[in-house]
Design an enzyme around this catalytic site. Sequence first.
Site, short mmCIF file in Angstrom:
data_model
loop_
_atom_site.label_atom_id
_atom_site.label_comp_id
_atom_site.label_asym_id
_atom_site.label_seq_id
_atom_site.Cartn_x
_atom_site.Cartn_y
_atom_site.Cartn_z
N LEU A 125 -105.35 -27.85 -31.84
CA LEU A 125 -105.00 -26.69 -31.01
C LEU A 125 -103.68 -26.08 -31.47
CD1 LEU A 125 -105.36 -24.97 -28.38
CD2 LEU A 125 -104.15 -26.79 -27.15
N GLU A 363 -99.53 -33.36 -26.24
CA GLU A 363 -100.51 -33.11 -25.16
C GLU A 363 -99.84 -32.43 -23.96
OE1 GLU A 363 -103.81 -35.56 -24.57
OE2 GLU A 363 -103.80 -36.28 -26.65
N THR A 365 -95.76 -30.73 -23.28
CA THR A 365 -94.42 -31.30 -23.06
C THR A 365 -94.22 -31.56 -21.56
OG1 THR A 365 -93.44 -29.12 -22.72
CG2 THR A 365 -93.47 -29.95 -25.00
N SER A 366 -93.12 -32.27 -21.25
CA SER A 366 -92.83 -32.55 -19.83
C SER A 366 -92.63 -31.23 -19.06
CB SER A 366 -91.57 -33.41 -19.73
OG SER A 366 -91.85 -34.67 -20.29
N1 CAA Z 1 -109.04 -26.70 -16.90
C1 CAA Z 1 -109.78 -25.60 -17.03
N2 CAA Z 1 -109.24 -24.38 -17.24
C2 CAA Z 1 -107.91 -24.29 -17.30
C3 CAA Z 1 -107.07 -25.40 -17.15
C4 CAA Z 1 -107.69 -26.65 -16.94
N3 CAA Z 1 -106.98 -27.78 -16.83
N4 CAA Z 1 -105.80 -24.98 -17.27
C5 CAA Z 1 -105.82 -23.66 -17.47
N5 CAA Z 1 -107.10 -23.24 -17.49
C6 CAA Z 1 -107.62 -21.88 -17.67
C7 CAA Z 1 -107.11 -20.96 -16.55
O1 CAA Z 1 -107.95 -21.04 -15.42
C8 CAA Z 1 -107.20 -19.60 -17.23
O2 CAA Z 1 -108.54 -19.14 -17.27
P1 CAA Z 1 -109.04 -17.93 -16.29
O3 CAA Z 1 -108.21 -16.74 -16.66
O4 CAA Z 1 -110.47 -17.80 -16.63
O5 CAA Z 1 -108.78 -18.41 -14.89
C9 CAA Z 1 -106.85 -19.93 -18.68
O6 CAA Z 1 -107.06 -21.31 -18.87
C10 CAA Z 1 -105.39 -19.61 -19.02
O7 CAA Z 1 -104.59 -20.34 -18.10
P2 CAA Z 1 -103.18 -19.83 -17.64
O8 CAA Z 1 -103.26 -18.41 -17.16
O9 CAA Z 1 -102.62 -20.86 -16.75
O10 CAA Z 1 -102.43 -19.81 -19.08
P3 CAA Z 1 -100.91 -19.91 -19.43
O11 CAA Z 1 -100.77 -19.37 -20.80
O12 CAA Z 1 -100.05 -19.32 -18.36
O13 CAA Z 1 -100.58 -21.49 -19.45
C11 CAA Z 1 -100.79 -23.76 -20.19
C12 CAA Z 1 -101.47 -22.44 -19.89
C13 CAA Z 1 -101.11 -24.74 -19.06
C14 CAA Z 1 -99.29 -23.69 -20.33
C15 CAA Z 1 -101.44 -24.22 -21.51
O14 CAA Z 1 -101.15 -23.26 -22.51
C16 CAA Z 1 -101.03 -25.58 -21.96
O15 CAA Z 1 -101.56 -26.57 -21.47
N6 CAA Z 1 -100.09 -25.67 -22.96
C17 CAA Z 1 -99.79 -26.94 -23.58
C18 CAA Z 1 -100.63 -27.13 -24.81
C19 CAA Z 1 -100.93 -28.56 -25.09
O16 CAA Z 1 -101.02 -29.40 -24.19
N7 CAA Z 1 -101.13 -28.87 -26.36
C20 CAA Z 1 -101.54 -30.17 -26.75
C21 CAA Z 1 -102.16 -30.14 -28.12
S1 CAA Z 1 -103.17 -31.55 -28.46
C22 CAA Z 1 -102.10 -32.79 -28.74
O17 CAA Z 1 -100.91 -32.67 -28.58
C23 CAA Z 1 -102.75 -34.10 -29.17
C24 CAA Z 1 -101.79 -35.14 -29.55
O18 CAA Z 1 -100.62 -34.90 -29.72
C25 CAA Z 1 -102.17 -36.50 -29.73
P1 FAD Z 2 -92.60 -25.33 -28.16
O1 FAD Z 2 -93.77 -24.82 -27.45
O2 FAD Z 2 -91.93 -24.43 -29.16
O3 FAD Z 2 -91.52 -25.82 -27.11
C1 FAD Z 2 -90.14 -26.04 -27.43
C2 FAD Z 2 -89.42 -26.42 -26.14
O4 FAD Z 2 -89.49 -25.33 -25.21
C3 FAD Z 2 -90.05 -27.63 -25.42
O5 FAD Z 2 -89.05 -28.38 -24.81
C4 FAD Z 2 -90.94 -26.98 -24.38
O6 FAD Z 2 -91.19 -27.81 -23.27
C5 FAD Z 2 -90.09 -25.78 -23.99
N1 FAD Z 2 -90.89 -24.69 -23.41
C6 FAD Z 2 -91.83 -23.93 -24.04
N2 FAD Z 2 -92.37 -23.05 -23.17
C7 FAD Z 2 -91.78 -23.27 -21.98
C8 FAD Z 2 -91.90 -22.69 -20.68
N3 FAD Z 2 -92.77 -21.72 -20.43
N4 FAD Z 2 -91.12 -23.17 -19.69
C9 FAD Z 2 -90.23 -24.17 -19.91
N5 FAD Z 2 -90.07 -24.75 -21.11
C10 FAD Z 2 -90.83 -24.31 -22.14
N6 FAD Z 2 -101.21 -30.75 -31.48
C11 FAD Z 2 -102.56 -30.69 -31.61
O7 FAD Z 2 -103.16 -29.66 -31.36
N7 FAD Z 2 -103.26 -31.79 -32.03
C12 FAD Z 2 -102.66 -32.96 -32.33
O8 FAD Z 2 -103.35 -33.91 -32.69
C13 FAD Z 2 -101.24 -33.04 -32.20
N8 FAD Z 2 -100.59 -34.19 -32.52
C14 FAD Z 2 -99.23 -34.19 -32.54
C15 FAD Z 2 -98.55 -35.30 -33.05
C16 FAD Z 2 -97.18 -35.29 -33.16
C17 FAD Z 2 -96.46 -36.46 -33.73
C18 FAD Z 2 -96.44 -34.14 -32.74
C19 FAD Z 2 -94.93 -34.06 -32.87
C20 FAD Z 2 -97.09 -33.05 -32.21
C21 FAD Z 2 -98.49 -33.06 -32.11
N9 FAD Z 2 -99.19 -31.94 -31.66
C22 FAD Z 2 -100.54 -31.88 -31.76
C23 FAD Z 2 -98.46 -30.76 -31.24
C24 FAD Z 2 -97.88 -30.86 -29.84
O9 FAD Z 2 -98.90 -30.79 -28.88
C25 FAD Z 2 -96.84 -29.73 -29.66
O10 FAD Z 2 -95.73 -30.08 -30.46
C26 FAD Z 2 -96.45 -29.54 -28.22
O11 FAD Z 2 -97.51 -29.03 -27.46
C27 FAD Z 2 -95.22 -28.60 -28.09
O12 FAD Z 2 -95.38 -27.44 -28.83
P2 FAD Z 2 -94.20 -26.96 -29.82
O13 FAD Z 2 -93.87 -28.10 -30.69
O14 FAD Z 2 -94.62 -25.69 -30.46
O15 FAD Z 2 -92.95 -26.69 -28.89
#
Ligand code: CAA
Ligand code: FAD
Length: 380
Positions: A125, A363, A365-366
């Site tokens: 993602l 997955e 941030t906090s």
């Molecule tokens: N289930 C279903 N739908 C959801 C949902 C959920 N849990 N959360 C949001 N949606 C839907 C909303 O309903 C909305 O759809 P509709 O317009 O149809 O209602 C759509 O998604 C957009 O939602 P928002 O308007 O709330 O969007 P936003 O941009 O304001 O915020 C967010 C969304 C919660 C901040 C989201 O962008 C988010 O979760 N960001 C963090 C990304 C993340 O967790 N990345 C992890 C990558 S994977 C990874 O990290 C793996 C690893 O390390 C091991």
């Molecule tokens: P940013 O989005 O640039 O955020 C920077 C800072 O600003 C953070 O403190 C954040 O909390 C804060 N911030 C941003 N927006 C807001 C807001 N609206 N309000 C308040 N604070 C805010 N991603 C995948 O898709 N798949 C993976 O398998 C995966 N594995 C990962 C493994 C590792 C080791 C790492 C380091 C990252 C991995 N990620 C993966 C990515 C990870 O999910 C992102 O790093 C994370 O979601 C944060 O995105 P960013 O690094 O762009 O930080």
Amino acid sequence: MDFKLTEEHLMIQQAARDFAQTELLPGVIERDETQTFPTEQIKKMGELGFLGMMVDPKYGGSGLDTISYVLAMEEISKIDASASVVMSVNNSLVCWGLQTFGTEEQKQKYLTRLATGEIIGAFCLSEPEAGSDATSQKTTAIDKGDHYLLNGTKNWITNGNTADVYLVIAQTDVEKKHKGINALIIEKGMPGFEIGAKEQKLGIRGSDTHSLMFTDVKVPKENRIGEDGFGFKFAMKTLSGGRIGIASQALGIASGAYELALKYSKERKAFGTEICNHQAIAFKLADMAVSIEAARHLCIKAAWDKDNHNNYDISGAMAKLYASQVAMDTTIEAVQIHGGNGYVKEYHVERLMRDAKITQIYEGTSEIQKIVISRSIISQ
Ligand code: CAA
Ligand code: FAD
């Protein structure tokens, strides 16, 4: 209300504990130091059913509940958080996503092999400019009739080089914003798909994190997951369960550090007595025990919500937010309790402290968990 784990839960917990002690503990310091992926250990985890725990046995999985998964994740994470992130991504992002939203053909082709660990999956993602702000996808999947043309870059992908199957989120229709995003299944080796250099990391150094580049990759339409435009919902729904996995990883890192600190404090003497007899140390242990117990309850509650078909978006976010803070606090104090020994590798707690930090970042941030939780409570 019953707080008692079933016989089956206890068996799985014990099996994961034994596996972690016998197979993961040997070499964990060296793998961390040399950033070596635990290839053999992950293979064995697949054979034991830890990589497709919640997958229906008809697709090769273990057919267990989410509580079992939390218990196993905690035990594996106590010893090796690099192995547990592989387990978490494969189970709760890749297998769960495919089992819940994939077609029968996709399940037969991919899920059956992912659930047994024959192959490993990745969930893609994040992008250079779309991390927390996940709807700002720049990777494009342009509809060309019978296929999509995929272009763009994904960042920080766990299992980036080890995986064979990648679930990639990409924008098909910019006008439709998040409703124009699709989730596509990409296979390693598809022409135009390149894997970038391995990231040099602070923690979970045995895990394999890479950027991925896509240049005119032709992806057959049958590799789309769900209806056209379902990709963002797919990602969000999948991450809701994923966050329970990472919360359990954080719980395991915390409880692993606590167990080491407790043991050390009963052995190490200063001022004529074991250091646990100094109230400053004893109170640290008390604080650790309470917060770990609370984190465990939040993890199990979120898993119970999922198993009972309740909404678990919020309970999962709460579990991840809290458990990751507990992991950070506990590991820092575990290093402190170990004194100078805490600062050297052979005592394990410095690694656990470095590993803890990532649970507050990936997955969601906090800060993102607080957005998810606060939006929900304010809208009620
Ligand atoms: N289930 C279903 N739908 C959801 C949902 C959920 N849990 N959360 C949001 N949606 C839907 C909303 O309903 C909305 O759809 P509709 O317009 O149809 O209602 C759509 O998604 C957009 O939602 P928002 O308007 O709330 O969007 P936003 O941009 O304001 O915020 C967010 C969304 C919660 C901040 C989201 O962008 C988010 O979760 N960001 C963090 C990304 C993340 O967790 N990345 C992890 C990558 S994977 C990874 O990290 C793996 C690893 O390390 C091991
Ligand atoms: P940013 O989005 O640039 O955020 C920077 C800072 O600003 C953070 O403190 C954040 O909390 C804060 N911030 C941003 N927006 C807001 C807001 N609206 N309000 C308040 N604070 C805010 N991603 C995948 O898709 N798949 C993976 O398998 C995966 N594995 C990962 C493994 C590792 C080791 C790492 C380091 C990252 C991995 N990620 C993966 C990515 C990870 O999910 C992102 O790093 C994370 O979601 C944060 O995105 P960013 O690094 O762009 O930080």
